[in-house]
Design an enzyme around this catalytic site. Sequence first.
Site, PDB file in Angstrom:
ATOM      1  N   LEU A 155      -2.170   5.138  -2.610  1.00  0.00           N
ATOM      2  CA  LEU A 155      -3.054   6.176  -2.098  1.00  0.00           C
ATOM      3  C   LEU A 155      -2.304   7.504  -2.043  1.00  0.00           C
ATOM      4  O   LEU A 155      -1.181   7.570  -1.534  1.00  0.00           O
ATOM      5  CB  LEU A 155      -3.519   5.779  -0.695  1.00  0.00           C
ATOM      6  CG  LEU A 155      -4.481   6.682   0.026  1.00  0.00           C
ATOM      7  CD1 LEU A 155      -5.799   6.782  -0.725  1.00  0.00           C
ATOM      8  CD2 LEU A 155      -4.718   6.168   1.441  1.00  0.00           C
ATOM      9  N   ILE A 179       0.854  -1.190   0.000  1.00  0.00           N
ATOM     10  CA  ILE A 179       0.000   0.000   0.000  1.00  0.00           C
ATOM     11  C   ILE A 179       0.893   1.244   0.000  1.00  0.00           C
ATOM     12  O   ILE A 179       1.006   1.952   1.005  1.00  0.00           O
ATOM     13  CB  ILE A 179      -0.959   0.016   1.208  1.00  0.00           C
ATOM     14  CG1 ILE A 179      -1.714  -1.302   1.334  1.00  0.00           C
ATOM     15  CG2 ILE A 179      -1.963   1.170   1.076  1.00  0.00           C
ATOM     16  CD1 ILE A 179      -2.610  -1.402   2.568  1.00  0.00           C
ATOM     17  N   PRO A 180       1.550   1.507  -1.127  1.00  0.00           N
ATOM     18  CA  PRO A 180       2.359   2.736  -1.187  1.00  0.00           C
ATOM     19  C   PRO A 180       1.454   3.951  -1.054  1.00  0.00           C
ATOM     20  O   PRO A 180       0.341   3.955  -1.587  1.00  0.00           O
ATOM     21  CB  PRO A 180       3.022   2.674  -2.567  1.00  0.00           C
ATOM     22  CG  PRO A 180       2.428   1.532  -3.293  1.00  0.00           C
ATOM     23  CD  PRO A 180       1.555   0.775  -2.367  1.00  0.00           C
ATOM     24  N   HIS A 181       1.911   4.947  -0.329  1.00  0.00           N
ATOM     25  CA  HIS A 181       1.081   6.131  -0.150  1.00  0.00           C
ATOM     26  C   HIS A 181       1.935   7.373   0.038  1.00  0.00           C
ATOM     27  O   HIS A 181       3.074   7.295   0.465  1.00  0.00           O
ATOM     28  CB  HIS A 181       0.104   5.961   1.020  1.00  0.00           C
ATOM     29  CG  HIS A 181       0.742   5.516   2.287  1.00  0.00           C
ATOM     30  ND1 HIS A 181       1.075   4.188   2.538  1.00  0.00           N
ATOM     31  CD2 HIS A 181       1.115   6.192   3.395  1.00  0.00           C
ATOM     32  CE1 HIS A 181       1.616   4.079   3.739  1.00  0.00           C
ATOM     33  NE2 HIS A 181       1.645   5.285   4.272  1.00  0.00           N
ATOM     34  N   GLY A 182       1.337   8.492  -0.343  1.00  0.00           N
ATOM     35  CA  GLY A 182       2.033   9.762  -0.234  1.00  0.00           C
ATOM     36  C   GLY A 182       1.045  10.894  -0.044  1.00  0.00           C
ATOM     37  O   GLY A 182      -0.155  10.734  -0.252  1.00  0.00           O
TER      38      GLY A 182
END
Length: 156
Positions: free
Chosen positions: A103, A65-68
């Site tokens: 996300l 779940i990569p997110h920034g």
Amino acid sequence: MQLSEILTISCTSCDVKVTSKKRILERICQLAANQVGDIEQDELLESLLNREKMGSTGIGNGIAIPHGRLPNTSKAVAVLITTEQAIDFDAIDNRNVDIFIALFVPENSCKEHLKTLQSIAQLFSDKKVIKQVRRCHDNQALYNLIQQASHTIDAI
């Protein structure tokens, strides 16, 4: 906020051919940039890479779940990609990853960001959903599955 509320069909992609962590992050940002509009793909990538430097967002079981965070926007964006072959993503269980739920959230939406991450983690803790996601080989079918599964989780 639920995944079903921020995921669009244009940000859903099955069986992507990538061979590295950098390439999957670039592909995620390419899709997200089309959705966000006023933020460049490089800025999105920098956001994800900065988060990955803090520790891998590979949560295990072949899922990441990569997110920034995004400056100067009020719109959250999700990207869902499955890969043709699982790739090394430095996941916590050392397994390769083939399901990516990315996300991007507004910089000032910390509480909402955490709730969205929690709902994604809850959705993808369901082994049945994970199996169904891996069986999808069509973007529309994958998108429809997530919409349906998200509403089922909401009803619980």
